[in-house]
Scaffold this motif. Structure first.
Motif, PDB file in Angstrom:
ATOM      1  N   LEU A   1      37.783 -67.660  66.541  1.00  0.00           N
ATOM      2  CA  LEU A   1      36.716 -67.495  65.368  1.00  0.00           C
ATOM      3  C   LEU A   1      36.620 -65.730  65.181  1.00  0.00           C
ATOM      4  CD1 LEU A   1      36.463 -69.469  62.758  1.00  0.00           C
ATOM      5  CD2 LEU A   1      34.170 -69.217  64.078  1.00  0.00           C
ATOM      6  N   TYR A   2      36.818 -65.787  64.705  1.00  0.00           N
ATOM      7  CA  TYR A   2      36.109 -64.484  63.848  1.00  0.00           C
ATOM      8  C   TYR A   2      35.557 -64.310  62.837  1.00  0.00           C
ATOM      9  CZ  TYR A   2      40.014 -63.360  67.341  1.00  0.00           C
ATOM     10  OH  TYR A   2      41.025 -63.106  68.436  1.00  0.00           O
ATOM     11  N   LEU A   3      34.528 -62.585  62.756  1.00  0.00           N
ATOM     12  CA  LEU A   3      33.875 -62.858  62.084  1.00  0.00           C
ATOM     13  C   LEU A   3      33.404 -61.379  61.626  1.00  0.00           C
ATOM     14  CD1 LEU A   3      31.761 -64.226  59.216  1.00  0.00           C
ATOM     15  CD2 LEU A   3      29.853 -63.851  60.813  1.00  0.00           C
ATOM     16  N   GLN A   4      34.732 -60.999  59.914  1.00  0.00           N
ATOM     17  CA  GLN A   4      34.132 -59.103  60.588  1.00  0.00           C
ATOM     18  C   GLN A   4      33.099 -59.386  58.933  1.00  0.00           C
ATOM     19  OE1 GLN A   4      36.496 -56.876  61.325  1.00  0.00           O
ATOM     20  NE2 GLN A   4      34.801 -55.617  60.281  1.00  0.00           N
ATOM     21  N   MET A   5      32.486 -58.579  59.145  1.00  0.00           N
ATOM     22  CA  MET A   5      31.169 -57.868  58.674  1.00  0.00           C
ATOM     23  C   MET A   5      31.064 -56.949  58.725  1.00  0.00           C
ATOM     24  SD  MET A   5      28.090 -60.271  60.975  1.00  0.00           S
ATOM     25  CE  MET A   5      28.486 -58.945  61.987  1.00  0.00           C
ATOM     26  N   ASN A   6      30.707 -55.649  57.291  1.00  0.00           N
ATOM     27  CA  ASN A   6      31.083 -54.965  56.687  1.00  0.00           C
ATOM     28  C   ASN A   6      30.388 -55.125  55.698  1.00  0.00           C
ATOM     29  OD1 ASN A   6      33.774 -54.535  57.533  1.00  0.00           O
ATOM     30  ND2 ASN A   6      34.521 -55.631  55.510  1.00  0.00           N
ATOM     31  N   SER A   7      29.896 -53.336  55.167  1.00  0.00           N
ATOM     32  CA  SER A   7      28.028 -53.613  54.272  1.00  0.00           C
ATOM     33  C   SER A   7      27.103 -54.072  55.026  1.00  0.00           C
ATOM     34  CB  SER A   7      28.475 -53.844  52.829  1.00  0.00           C
ATOM     35  OG  SER A   7      30.008 -52.859  52.310  1.00  0.00           O
ATOM     36  N   LEU A   8      26.888 -54.204  56.235  1.00  0.00           N
ATOM     37  CA  LEU A   8      25.425 -54.943  56.552  1.00  0.00           C
ATOM     38  C   LEU A   8      24.208 -54.215  55.994  1.00  0.00           C
ATOM     39  CD1 LEU A   8      27.017 -55.186  60.501  1.00  0.00           C
ATOM     40  CD2 LEU A   8      26.580 -56.879  58.528  1.00  0.00           C
ATOM     41  N   LYS A   9      23.273 -55.111  55.729  1.00  0.00           N
ATOM     42  CA  LYS A   9      22.354 -54.684  55.348  1.00  0.00           C
ATOM     43  C   LYS A   9      21.157 -55.326  56.584  1.00  0.00           C
ATOM     44  CE  LYS A   9      23.841 -56.431  50.660  1.00  0.00           C
ATOM     45  NZ  LYS A   9      23.832 -56.838  49.471  1.00  0.00           N
ATOM     46  N   PRO A  10      20.198 -54.806  56.982  1.00  0.00           N
ATOM     47  CA  PRO A  10      19.257 -55.058  56.848  1.00  0.00           C
ATOM     48  C   PRO A  10      18.554 -57.059  57.525  1.00  0.00           C
ATOM     49  CG  PRO A  10      17.915 -53.318  56.254  1.00  0.00           C
ATOM     50  CD  PRO A  10      19.415 -53.588  55.488  1.00  0.00           C
ATOM     51  N   ASP A  11      18.888 -57.266  56.514  1.00  0.00           N
ATOM     52  CA  ASP A  11      18.806 -58.712  56.107  1.00  0.00           C
ATOM     53  C   ASP A  11      19.092 -59.549  56.980  1.00  0.00           C
ATOM     54  OD1 ASP A  11      17.049 -59.128  52.707  1.00  0.00           O
ATOM     55  OD2 ASP A  11      16.546 -58.629  54.796  1.00  0.00           O
ATOM     56  N   ASP A  12      20.773 -58.926  57.890  1.00  0.00           N
ATOM     57  CA  ASP A  12      21.921 -59.505  58.591  1.00  0.00           C
ATOM     58  C   ASP A  12      21.780 -59.800  59.591  1.00  0.00           C
ATOM     59  OD1 ASP A  12      24.194 -57.484  56.207  1.00  0.00           O
ATOM     60  OD2 ASP A  12      23.446 -59.847  55.723  1.00  0.00           O
ATOM     61  N   THR A  13      20.453 -59.286  60.366  1.00  0.00           N
ATOM     62  CA  THR A  13      19.482 -59.017  61.611  1.00  0.00           C
ATOM     63  C   THR A  13      18.949 -60.847  61.855  1.00  0.00           C
ATOM     64  OG1 THR A  13      18.603 -56.512  61.675  1.00  0.00           O
ATOM     65  CG2 THR A  13      18.571 -58.116  63.203  1.00  0.00           C
ATOM     66  N   ALA A  14      19.623 -60.765  62.992  1.00  0.00           N
ATOM     67  CA  ALA A  14      19.572 -62.450  63.443  1.00  0.00           C
ATOM     68  C   ALA A  14      21.098 -62.371  64.391  1.00  0.00           C
ATOM     69  CB  ALA A  14      20.136 -63.381  61.969  1.00  0.00           C
ATOM     70  N   VAL A  15      20.607 -63.374  65.035  1.00  0.00           N
ATOM     71  CA  VAL A  15      21.714 -64.511  66.175  1.00  0.00           C
ATOM     72  C   VAL A  15      22.286 -64.984  65.524  1.00  0.00           C
ATOM     73  CG1 VAL A  15      22.192 -65.154  68.355  1.00  0.00           C
ATOM     74  CG2 VAL A  15      19.779 -64.309  68.142  1.00  0.00           C
ATOM     75  N   TYR A  16      23.909 -64.360  66.069  1.00  0.00           N
ATOM     76  CA  TYR A  16      24.796 -65.513  65.260  1.00  0.00           C
ATOM     77  C   TYR A  16      25.555 -66.149  65.983  1.00  0.00           C
ATOM     78  CZ  TYR A  16      25.038 -62.346  61.325  1.00  0.00           C
ATOM     79  OH  TYR A  16      24.347 -61.890  60.459  1.00  0.00           O
ATOM     80  N   TYR A  17      25.984 -67.522  65.556  1.00  0.00           N
ATOM     81  CA  TYR A  17      26.750 -68.362  66.902  1.00  0.00           C
ATOM     82  C   TYR A  17      27.741 -69.284  66.379  1.00  0.00           C
ATOM     83  CZ  TYR A  17      22.146 -68.485  68.601  1.00  0.00           C
ATOM     84  OH  TYR A  17      20.472 -68.583  68.773  1.00  0.00           O
TER      85      TYR A  17
END
Length: 114
Positions: A78-94
């Motif tokens: 499984l993939y997750l392409q993340m663009n235009s990242l913001k500080p609010d995206d800070t987290a542990v991803y599962y």
């Protein structure tokens, strides 16, 4: 035995991009709907994006237009392409099924900061 291994996280500046990967055992991945979840400090874990076996996707409003979930059924990945990242995206991803099973991987830390 269920195996889930997330990778691809890191430290990135606001506006940057990352691509997360999740390798799972075949029995876990299979034809099930899969999702990316995240948990920020002091917050509950939330579903960010999901994809079913046919490729239909759903996103939480806060990431629509910035994140893209995809899957490679042949590779059980499984993939997750993340663009235009913001500080609010800070987290542990599962990653996990949707709805999730009780077993979770170690996650991958994403930190968005200048």
């Amino acid at each position: 035995q269920v195996q889930i291994v997330e990778s691809g996280g890191g430290l990135v500046q606001p506006g940057g991009s990352l691509r997360l990967s999740c390798a799972a055992s075949a029995s876990f991945f299979s034809i099930n709907a899969m999702g990316w979840y995240r948990q920020a400090p002091g917050k509950q874990r939330e579903l960010v994006a999901s994809i079913n076996s046919g490729g239909s996707t759903i996103y939480v409003d806060s990431v629509k237009g910035r994140f893209t979930i995809s899957r490679d059924n042949a590779k059980n990945t499984l993939y997750l392409q993340m663009n235009s990242l913001k500080p609010d995206d800070t987290a542990v991803y599962y990653c996990n099924r949707r709805p999730p099973l009780s077993v979770w991987g170690q996650g991958t830390q994403v930190t968005v900061s200048s």
